[in-house]
Design a protein around this motif. Sequence first.
Motif, PDB file in Angstrom:
ATOM      1  N   THR A  11       0.829  -1.200   0.000  1.00 14.75           N
ATOM      2  CA  THR A  11       0.000   0.000   0.000  1.00 14.75           C
ATOM      3  C   THR A  11       0.861   1.246   0.000  1.00 14.75           C
ATOM      4  N   GLY A  12       2.150   1.139  -0.232  1.00 11.87           N
ATOM      5  CA  GLY A  12       3.054   2.273  -0.218  1.00 11.87           C
ATOM      6  C   GLY A  12       4.372   1.857   0.391  1.00 11.87           C
ATOM      7  N   ALA A  13       4.935   2.762   1.182  1.00  8.81           N
ATOM      8  CA  ALA A  13       6.228   2.480   1.796  1.00  8.81           C
ATOM      9  C   ALA A  13       6.249   3.025   3.220  1.00  8.81           C
ATOM     10  N   MET A  14       7.172   2.489   4.018  1.00  5.81           N
ATOM     11  CA  MET A  14       7.375   2.950   5.396  1.00  5.81           C
ATOM     12  C   MET A  14       8.845   3.291   5.573  1.00  5.81           C
ATOM     13  N   ARG A  15       9.081   4.383   6.289  1.00  2.00           N
ATOM     14  CA  ARG A  15      10.442   4.734   6.692  1.00  2.00           C
ATOM     15  C   ARG A  15      10.619   4.238   8.119  1.00  2.00           C
ATOM     16  N   LEU A  16      11.596   3.362   8.316  1.00  2.00           N
ATOM     17  CA  LEU A  16      11.920   2.854   9.642  1.00  2.00           C
ATOM     18  C   LEU A  16      13.251   3.463  10.056  1.00  2.00           C
ATOM     19  N   ILE A  17      13.299   4.043  11.248  1.00  2.00           N
ATOM     20  CA  ILE A  17      14.523   4.638  11.757  1.00  2.00           C
ATOM     21  C   ILE A  17      14.981   3.817  12.952  1.00  2.00           C
ATOM     22  N   PHE A  18      16.222   3.366  12.885  1.00  2.00           N
ATOM     23  CA  PHE A  18      16.819   2.530  13.923  1.00  2.00           C
ATOM     24  C   PHE A  18      18.007   3.247  14.557  1.00  2.00           C
ATOM     25  N   GLU A  19      18.279   2.914  15.814  1.00  2.00           N
ATOM     26  CA  GLU A  19      19.508   3.303  16.490  1.00  2.00           C
ATOM     27  C   GLU A  19      20.202   2.031  16.923  1.00  2.00           C
ATOM     28  N   TYR A  20      21.531   2.070  16.962  1.00  2.00           N
ATOM     29  CA  TYR A  20      22.269   0.908  17.447  1.00  2.00           C
ATOM     30  C   TYR A  20      23.451   1.372  18.289  1.00  2.00           C
ATOM     31  N   GLU A  21      23.789   0.543  19.254  1.00  2.00           N
ATOM     32  CA  GLU A  21      24.972   0.738  20.077  1.00  2.00           C
ATOM     33  C   GLU A  21      25.504  -0.641  20.401  1.00  2.00           C
ATOM     34  N   GLY A  22      26.703  -0.929  19.923  1.00  2.00           N
ATOM     35  CA  GLY A  22      27.242  -2.280  20.057  1.00  2.00           C
ATOM     36  C   GLY A  22      26.331  -3.249  19.327  1.00  2.00           C
ATOM     37  N   ARG A  87      40.268   5.419   9.074  1.00  2.00           N
ATOM     38  CA  ARG A  87      39.123   4.548   9.385  1.00  2.00           C
ATOM     39  C   ARG A  87      39.503   3.794  10.644  1.00  2.00           C
ATOM     40  N   ILE A  88      38.669   3.960  11.699  1.00  2.00           N
ATOM     41  CA  ILE A  88      38.943   3.314  12.977  1.00  2.00           C
ATOM     42  C   ILE A  88      37.788   2.403  13.361  1.00  2.00           C
ATOM     43  N   THR A  89      38.062   1.469  14.239  1.00  2.00           N
ATOM     44  CA  THR A  89      37.038   0.585  14.785  1.00  2.00           C
ATOM     45  C   THR A  89      36.835   0.971  16.246  1.00  2.00           C
ATOM     46  N   PRO A  90      35.681   1.607  16.565  1.00  2.00           N
ATOM     47  CA  PRO A  90      35.449   1.993  17.955  1.00  2.00           C
ATOM     48  C   PRO A  90      35.178   0.775  18.830  1.00  2.00           C
ATOM     49  N   ASP A  91      35.403   0.928  20.143  1.00  2.00           N
ATOM     50  CA  ASP A  91      35.115  -0.167  21.077  1.00  2.00           C
ATOM     51  C   ASP A  91      33.638  -0.548  21.021  1.00  2.00           C
ATOM     52  N   THR A  92      32.773   0.460  20.947  1.00  2.00           N
ATOM     53  CA  THR A  92      31.332   0.232  20.879  1.00  2.00           C
ATOM     54  C   THR A  92      30.764   1.035  19.712  1.00  2.00           C
ATOM     55  N   PRO A  93      30.556   0.369  18.537  1.00  2.00           N
ATOM     56  CA  PRO A  93      29.974   1.109  17.413  1.00  2.00           C
ATOM     57  C   PRO A  93      28.583   1.601  17.765  1.00  2.00           C
ATOM     58  N   ARG A  94      28.265   2.809  17.332  1.00  2.00           N
ATOM     59  CA  ARG A  94      26.923   3.343  17.565  1.00  2.00           C
ATOM     60  C   ARG A  94      26.542   4.253  16.420  1.00  2.00           C
ATOM     61  N   GLY A  95      25.242   4.384  16.221  1.00  2.00           N
ATOM     62  CA  GLY A  95      24.766   5.250  15.158  1.00  2.00           C
ATOM     63  C   GLY A  95      23.275   5.072  14.949  1.00  2.00           C
TER      64      GLY A  95
END
Length: 152
Positions: A11-22, A87-95
């Motif tokens: 019936t259309g589209a949905m925008r889903l917004i997620f957050e992540y940490e680790g 380019r680094i790899t953080p201990d706990t990726p988040r975004g």
Amino acid sequence: MPQEPGPDTNTGAMRLIFEYEGDAVRLISQQPVDMALTGAETPLESRNGHFAVIRDTAEREIARVPVSALQSTLEVFPETAGEPILRITPDTPRGAFTVIVPAATAAASVALLSVSTPAPEREVEPGLPPAPIEPTETVLGVFSLEPQGDSQ
């Protein structure tokens, strides 16, 4: 197998917004959007990458949309022009990230999956076909969706 028109019809589209940490991911917003949707896969494929999988109340997959925003590394820009970008790899990726998925009326949940195919354990003998290797699907999270209906 093609889908029959009915309760699973888009019936259309949905925008889903997620957050992540680790390893923790959470759905923070679901919004109907009026736009053409590209990138949804039907029939559903299993290939390497991250995916948002829309499921109905019986846990049947309705659509599988690639997600390219889950990053485990960060770009760090230099303070001085001309120095390299690191380019680094953080201990706990988040975004946070957004994914646009089909807004099927039967959509009950979205699962975030990480799909990977392991490397073959041994070399294939010449003249023989390689043994099929099944992809491994890791569930990063499953989230309930708000019912979709007429948005007017």
